[in-house]
Design a protein around this motif. Structure first.
Motif, PDB file in Angstrom:
ATOM      1  N   MET A 147      20.019  44.851  10.331  1.00  0.00           N
ATOM      2  CA  MET A 147      19.121  46.031  10.772  1.00  0.00           C
ATOM      3  C   MET A 147      19.870  47.164  11.682  1.00  0.00           C
ATOM      4  O   MET A 147      19.336  48.038  12.089  1.00  0.00           O
ATOM      5  CB  MET A 147      18.006  45.452  11.755  1.00  0.00           C
ATOM      6  N   LYS A 178      22.067  43.794  14.929  1.00  0.00           N
ATOM      7  CA  LYS A 178      20.688  43.283  14.859  1.00  0.00           C
ATOM      8  C   LYS A 178      20.410  42.852  13.490  1.00  0.00           C
ATOM      9  O   LYS A 178      20.691  43.401  12.580  1.00  0.00           O
ATOM     10  CB  LYS A 178      19.660  44.498  15.324  1.00  0.00           C
ATOM     11  N   GLN A 213      17.504  40.742  10.749  1.00  0.00           N
ATOM     12  CA  GLN A 213      16.209  40.088  10.712  1.00  0.00           C
ATOM     13  C   GLN A 213      16.210  38.941   9.696  1.00  0.00           C
ATOM     14  O   GLN A 213      16.953  38.942   8.676  1.00  0.00           O
ATOM     15  CB  GLN A 213      15.217  41.102   9.861  1.00  0.00           C
ATOM     16  N   THR A 226      11.916  36.976  11.752  1.00  0.00           N
ATOM     17  CA  THR A 226      12.175  37.452  13.465  1.00  0.00           C
ATOM     18  C   THR A 226      13.482  38.180  13.375  1.00  0.00           C
ATOM     19  O   THR A 226      14.263  38.062  12.477  1.00  0.00           O
ATOM     20  CB  THR A 226      12.270  36.109  14.578  1.00  0.00           C
ATOM     21  N   GLN A 227      13.459  38.963  14.543  1.00  0.00           N
ATOM     22  CA  GLN A 227      14.895  39.987  14.444  1.00  0.00           C
ATOM     23  C   GLN A 227      15.722  39.380  15.774  1.00  0.00           C
ATOM     24  O   GLN A 227      14.993  39.094  16.718  1.00  0.00           O
ATOM     25  CB  GLN A 227      14.443  41.187  14.634  1.00  0.00           C
TER      26      GLN A 227
END
Length: 149
Positions: free
Chosen positions: A72, A81, A83, A100-101
């Motif tokens: 991300m 980041k 996911q 979830t991230q």
């Protein structure tokens, strides 16, 4: 002297009576538990929510298979980041899916690939709130402390 290089983590003894008195623990080694405690402290300083730290301490432990990982973007120095789509298997054998991230250190990427099995700790009240357990290395702690300077 080789072990006293910039960025090296060394074991210290700190006086309980006077925190300004610090000594070198020549017999000591920095344990995995100590490294994790240092990392936890630094993660809070870098913005990890107290809620996630509480989940890490009191949540339900389980295993998860990483079904999908999507980058991300960058999340700071040496962090990215991601996911994750996870299939989590509870201790009773039930499974559920979560997306979830998470911000992770670049050094952890090899452990967090599609198809990998990882340990997680999730909130029973909201299983989408979870912590992915990865073993912390000395270099991870150095990166965490280095990125806050």
């Amino acid at each position: 002297m080789a072990q006293f290089q910039p960025g090296t983590i060394i074991p210290l003894i700190i006086s309980e009576k006077d925190k300004m008195k610090v000594g070198l623990d020549l017999k000591g080694q920095v344990s995995q538990m100590d490294l994790q405690a240092l990392m936890n402290e630094q993660m809070v300083k870098q913005g990890v929510s107290p809620e996630l730290m509480e989940i890490a301490k009191t949540g339900e432990q389980a295993y998860a298979k990483i079904m999908d990982v999507t980058p991300m973007g960058e999340a700071g120095p040496n962090k990215i980041k991601l996911q994750f789509t996870l299939t989590i298997t509870k201790s009773n054998g039930e499974t559920f899916n979560v997306t979830t991230q998470k911000d992770v250190f670049s050094s952890q990427l090899s452990k967090l690939q599609q198809g990998s099995i990882v340990e997680v700790i999730y909130s029973p009240q909201d299983p989408s709130k979870l912590v992915i357990k990865t073993q912390v290395s000395e270099s991870d702690v150095q990166q965490a402390f280095g990125s806050s300077r």
